[in-house]
Design an enzyme around this catalytic site. Sequence first.
Site, PDB file in Angstrom:
ATOM      1  N   SER A 140       0.847  -1.202   0.000  1.00  0.00           N
ATOM      2  CA  SER A 140       0.000   0.000   0.000  1.00  0.00           C
ATOM      3  C   SER A 140       0.880   1.249   0.000  1.00  0.00           C
ATOM      4  O   SER A 140       2.007   1.229   0.506  1.00  0.00           O
ATOM      5  CB  SER A 140      -0.872   0.016   1.256  1.00  0.00           C
ATOM      6  OG  SER A 140      -1.546   1.250   1.372  1.00  0.00           O
ATOM      7  N   TYR A 153      -1.278  -0.496  10.127  1.00  0.00           N
ATOM      8  CA  TYR A 153      -1.372  -0.843   8.695  1.00  0.00           C
ATOM      9  C   TYR A 153      -0.092  -0.423   7.963  1.00  0.00           C
ATOM     10  O   TYR A 153       0.446  -1.185   7.154  1.00  0.00           O
ATOM     11  CB  TYR A 153      -2.609  -0.138   8.136  1.00  0.00           C
ATOM     12  CG  TYR A 153      -2.994  -0.478   6.723  1.00  0.00           C
ATOM     13  CD1 TYR A 153      -3.769  -1.601   6.431  1.00  0.00           C
ATOM     14  CD2 TYR A 153      -2.629   0.348   5.667  1.00  0.00           C
ATOM     15  CE1 TYR A 153      -4.158  -1.886   5.132  1.00  0.00           C
ATOM     16  CE2 TYR A 153      -3.016   0.073   4.366  1.00  0.00           C
ATOM     17  CZ  TYR A 153      -3.784  -1.040   4.104  1.00  0.00           C
ATOM     18  OH  TYR A 153      -4.164  -1.319   2.809  1.00  0.00           O
ATOM     19  N   LYS A 157       2.453  -3.046   6.091  1.00  0.00           N
ATOM     20  CA  LYS A 157       2.718  -2.961   4.644  1.00  0.00           C
ATOM     21  C   LYS A 157       4.186  -2.623   4.373  1.00  0.00           C
ATOM     22  O   LYS A 157       4.763  -3.109   3.391  1.00  0.00           O
ATOM     23  CB  LYS A 157       1.794  -1.924   3.999  1.00  0.00           C
ATOM     24  CG  LYS A 157       0.309  -2.284   4.062  1.00  0.00           C
ATOM     25  CD  LYS A 157      -0.023  -3.562   3.317  1.00  0.00           C
ATOM     26  CE  LYS A 157      -1.534  -3.745   3.142  1.00  0.00           C
ATOM     27  NZ  LYS A 157      -1.875  -5.002   2.453  1.00  0.00           N
TER      28      LYS A 157
HETATM   29  P1  NAP Z   1     -11.669  -5.711   0.928  1.00  0.00           P
HETATM   30  O1  NAP Z   1     -12.607  -5.298  -0.145  1.00  0.00           O
HETATM   31  O2  NAP Z   1     -11.965  -5.369   2.338  1.00  0.00           O
HETATM   32  O3  NAP Z   1     -11.419  -7.298   0.805  1.00  0.00           O
HETATM   33  C1  NAP Z   1     -10.561  -7.938   1.701  1.00  0.00           C
HETATM   34  C2  NAP Z   1     -10.401  -9.383   1.295  1.00  0.00           C
HETATM   35  O4  NAP Z   1      -9.446  -9.991   2.186  1.00  0.00           O
HETATM   36  C3  NAP Z   1     -11.675 -10.188   1.396  1.00  0.00           C
HETATM   37  O5  NAP Z   1     -11.683 -11.105   0.331  1.00  0.00           O
HETATM   38  C4  NAP Z   1     -11.511 -10.913   2.733  1.00  0.00           C
HETATM   39  O6  NAP Z   1     -12.197 -12.164   2.800  1.00  0.00           O
HETATM   40  C5  NAP Z   1     -10.020 -11.160   2.729  1.00  0.00           C
HETATM   41  N1  NAP Z   1      -9.462 -11.399   4.062  1.00  0.00           N
HETATM   42  C6  NAP Z   1      -9.387 -10.551   5.119  1.00  0.00           C
HETATM   43  N2  NAP Z   1      -8.809 -11.146   6.169  1.00  0.00           N
HETATM   44  C7  NAP Z   1      -8.500 -12.408   5.770  1.00  0.00           C
HETATM   45  C8  NAP Z   1      -7.896 -13.524   6.398  1.00  0.00           C
HETATM   46  N3  NAP Z   1      -7.473 -13.460   7.675  1.00  0.00           N
HETATM   47  N4  NAP Z   1      -7.740 -14.678   5.696  1.00  0.00           N
HETATM   48  C9  NAP Z   1      -8.180 -14.762   4.406  1.00  0.00           C
HETATM   49  N5  NAP Z   1      -8.753 -13.736   3.757  1.00  0.00           N
HETATM   50  C10 NAP Z   1      -8.919 -12.578   4.432  1.00  0.00           C
HETATM   51  O7  NAP Z   1     -10.216  -5.097   0.659  1.00  0.00           O
HETATM   52  P2  NAP Z   1      -9.521  -4.586  -0.690  1.00  0.00           P
HETATM   53  O8  NAP Z   1      -9.685  -3.121  -0.764  1.00  0.00           O
HETATM   54  O9  NAP Z   1      -9.908  -5.431  -1.834  1.00  0.00           O
HETATM   55  O10 NAP Z   1      -7.989  -4.847  -0.293  1.00  0.00           O
HETATM   56  C11 NAP Z   1      -7.248  -5.933  -0.813  1.00  0.00           C
HETATM   57  C12 NAP Z   1      -5.776  -5.703  -0.478  1.00  0.00           C
HETATM   58  O11 NAP Z   1      -5.355  -4.479  -1.078  1.00  0.00           O
HETATM   59  C13 NAP Z   1      -5.494  -5.568   1.008  1.00  0.00           C
HETATM   60  O12 NAP Z   1      -4.262  -6.178   1.320  1.00  0.00           O
HETATM   61  C14 NAP Z   1      -5.399  -4.077   1.210  1.00  0.00           C
HETATM   62  O13 NAP Z   1      -4.614  -3.743   2.325  1.00  0.00           O
HETATM   63  C15 NAP Z   1      -4.756  -3.654  -0.093  1.00  0.00           C
HETATM   64  N6  NAP Z   1      -4.962  -2.257  -0.445  1.00  0.00           N
HETATM   65  C16 NAP Z   1      -6.210  -1.772  -0.704  1.00  0.00           C
HETATM   66  C17 NAP Z   1      -6.354  -0.426  -1.030  1.00  0.00           C
HETATM   67  C18 NAP Z   1      -7.687   0.182  -1.355  1.00  0.00           C
HETATM   68  O14 NAP Z   1      -7.737   1.403  -1.545  1.00  0.00           O
HETATM   69  N7  NAP Z   1      -8.760  -0.577  -1.460  1.00  0.00           N
HETATM   70  C19 NAP Z   1      -5.233   0.406  -1.069  1.00  0.00           C
HETATM   71  C20 NAP Z   1      -3.994  -0.122  -0.804  1.00  0.00           C
HETATM   72  C21 NAP Z   1      -3.860  -1.460  -0.484  1.00  0.00           C
HETATM   73  P3  NAP Z   1     -13.780 -12.272   3.248  1.00  0.00           P
HETATM   74  O15 NAP Z   1     -14.569 -11.807   2.059  1.00  0.00           O
HETATM   75  O16 NAP Z   1     -13.992 -13.702   3.547  1.00  0.00           O
HETATM   76  O17 NAP Z   1     -13.942 -11.355   4.422  1.00  0.00           O
END
Ligand code: NAP
Length: 241
Positions: A140, A153, A157
């Site tokens: 991130s 966080y 990261k």
């Molecule tokens: P999200 O929509 O909240 O989805 C999170 C996903 O992670 C879901 O599929 C969830 O599964 C899964 N998960 C969470 N804890 C878990 C665990 N202990 N074991 C297995 N699966 C788990 O998040 P997102 O925005 O897509 O983020 C995905 C990644 O991108 C993350 O690492 C996040 O930090 C990173 N990221 C996101 C952004 C952003 O702006 N969105 C920016 C920078 C980095 P369930 O559906 O079963 O809950």
Amino acid sequence: MNFALVTGGSRGLGAAICKKLASQGLGIIVNFRSNGSAAQEVVDEISENGGYAELLQFDVSSEESVDRSLEQWEEQHPNDRITILVNNAGIREDNLMIFMQTQQWHNVINTTLDGFFYVTRRILKGMLTKRFGRIINIASLSGLKGLPGQANYSAAKAALIGATKALAQEVAARKVTVNAVAPGFIKSDMTKDLDEDSLKKLVPLGRFGEAEEVASLVAFLASDEASYITGETISINGGLY
Ligand code: NAP
């Protein structure tokens, strides 16, 4: 068949990554923690579009859960192998440090960092034996610059980026590449509680990114075209630093 394992493939960035990699002919293992119906929707969409995907439930932060699930998968797939691993599962539990609860600290570190360790260690063996693999870690912008309210966080990261660089050097001789992707603000469940209208003004491109845009970058890093890139962290943030 060659498979890509995408942790947290049920929603957001992970779901988009599953669909993109499936369109490139890979079998997909859609991992999720608790949202089985969302994960099933990803599998169904991939199947409807002529691809192949399977569900695999485990909690990345539990060593026992990771080992048991992946061991079972390997037993059931003696002729298949996982050539691509996307460590995408992640959570946010923001709080100013002064108010941060011990559990908030550990939940975030355990999911991102322990999760990376447990899953990657398990998958790495097959990649090293077969002398090929692609590992892509979803970091991130927060891990590069640090963001207030996200000490847990940002720490997780940033550590993931450090581990990416170290592991890349350990496994390069076996043609396994290890890279990180550092997204800025991307539309997903994780960012739906943010004030998009005011935050997007901070982004030079003037908008939040789409999960599909991150998926395209991950697909490139997973492809043969990216064979000389390793130990790298690529930002995808609309110009926001
Ligand atoms: P999200 O929509 O909240 O989805 C999170 C996903 O992670 C879901 O599929 C969830 O599964 C899964 N998960 C969470 N804890 C878990 C665990 N202990 N074991 C297995 N699966 C788990 O998040 P997102 O925005 O897509 O983020 C995905 C990644 O991108 C993350 O690492 C996040 O930090 C990173 N990221 C996101 C952004 C952003 O702006 N969105 C920016 C920078 C980095 P369930 O559906 O079963 O809950």
